[in-house]
Design an enzyme around this catalytic site. Structure first.
Site, PDB file in Angstrom:
ATOM      1  N   LYS A  51       3.597  -2.401   5.877  1.00 41.02           N
ATOM      2  CA  LYS A  51       2.733  -1.322   5.399  1.00 41.02           C
ATOM      3  C   LYS A  51       1.580  -1.083   6.381  1.00 41.02           C
ATOM      4  CE  LYS A  51      -0.683  -0.886   2.476  1.00 41.02           C
ATOM      5  NZ  LYS A  51      -1.580  -1.114   1.353  1.00 41.02           N
ATOM      6  N   ASP A  79       2.805   2.346  -0.271  1.00 41.95           N
ATOM      7  CA  ASP A  79       1.752   1.656  -1.011  1.00 41.95           C
ATOM      8  C   ASP A  79       2.040   1.844  -2.500  1.00 41.95           C
ATOM      9  OD1 ASP A  79       1.044   4.239  -1.665  1.00 41.95           O
ATOM     10  OD2 ASP A  79      -1.101   3.934  -1.347  1.00 41.95           O
TER      11      ASP A  79
END
Ligand code: SF4
Length: 236
Positions: A145, A164
């Protein structure tokens, strides 16, 4: 040797599975319609973490785990004055840094990640944040991420899709995946989205998730994707 009953490879085979008897919600036409609506609603969506360079974005993204971007921006406003570059973070006093980033939560682990990643950037990458996913993933505390945020936003390199909590929730509501695991969601999205949309799509979904398609009681009345959406928890 292939399985005797295996079918030829096709784009459809790579798409996330869907309920039987319903049209495939990941078909290219529907995906294009969703992208168009997102472009209409959020033409200027971008990362909301304030940063002046790729290195600051690494630090801000590490700090943003389990914390709002607003809080991270408040903390980094003074933090980046005291620690202007990778070197100053790499050799920071850990207990001082812990107290300075305390308001973002998980401050002990975040301090370890920040100092570890900064040292690696200084000692192995000459003070420059690397530009490939493989190299990014060697930095302590940096997972896909964070790497995707930094490569996409700071360098405009589309090496994946940021997943996310908002992207995770909205990709499911919009039936672009049936997975809950961020890594699998990312793989699903990479298969159905054109690569030149990977960066902007996650910014737009994050904006939509913060402003309209919120976790509890999504504001479906205000949503320009409503006609395309069959989420079970739609509020209209
Ligand atoms: S219609 Fe509602 S649930 Fe569907 S995307 Fe819009 S806000 Fe989210």
């Amino acid at each position: 040797m292939g399985h005797p009953r295996s079918k030829p490879k096709s784009h459809a085979k790579n798409r996330p599975s869907v309920r039987s008897g319903t049209p495939d919600p990941t078909n290219p036409k529907r995906v294009a319609a969703i992208l168009e609506k997102l472009d209409e609603a959020y033409p200027n969506a971008t990362c909301e973490l304030k940063h002046a360079n790729p290195f600051q974005l690494v630090i801000s993204t590490i700090l943003s785990a389990q914390c709002t971007d607003v809080r991270v921006n408040q903390v980094t406003e003074t933090l980046y004055k005291k620690y202007p570059d990778a070197k100053s973070f790499a050799y920071a006093n850990p207990s001082e840094l812990e107290q300075e980033i305390r308001p973002t939560g998980f401050f002990r682990n975040k301090t370890k990640s920040i100092i570890g990643a900064s040292k690696e950037i200084v000692e192995k990458f000459g003070g420059e944040v690397p530009r490939t996913m493989d190299e990014m993933l060697t930095l302590p505390g940096v997972a896909r991420k964070t790497a995707n945020v930094v490569l996409g936003t700071a360098y405009r390199i589309a090496s994946g899709v940021v997943v996310d909590t908002h992207v995770q929730r909205l990709a499911n509501r919009l039936e672009l995946t049936r997975n809950e695991d961020p890594k699998k969601i990312e793989q699903d999205l990479m298969k159905i989205l054109p690569q030149d949309k990977w960066i902007q799509f996650s910014h737009q979904l994050i904006w939509h998730g913060r402003r309209v398609c919120v976790a509890r009681k999504p504001r479906c009345m205000e949503c320009n994707l409503e006609t395309l959406c069959r989420a079970r928890d739609k509020t209209i």
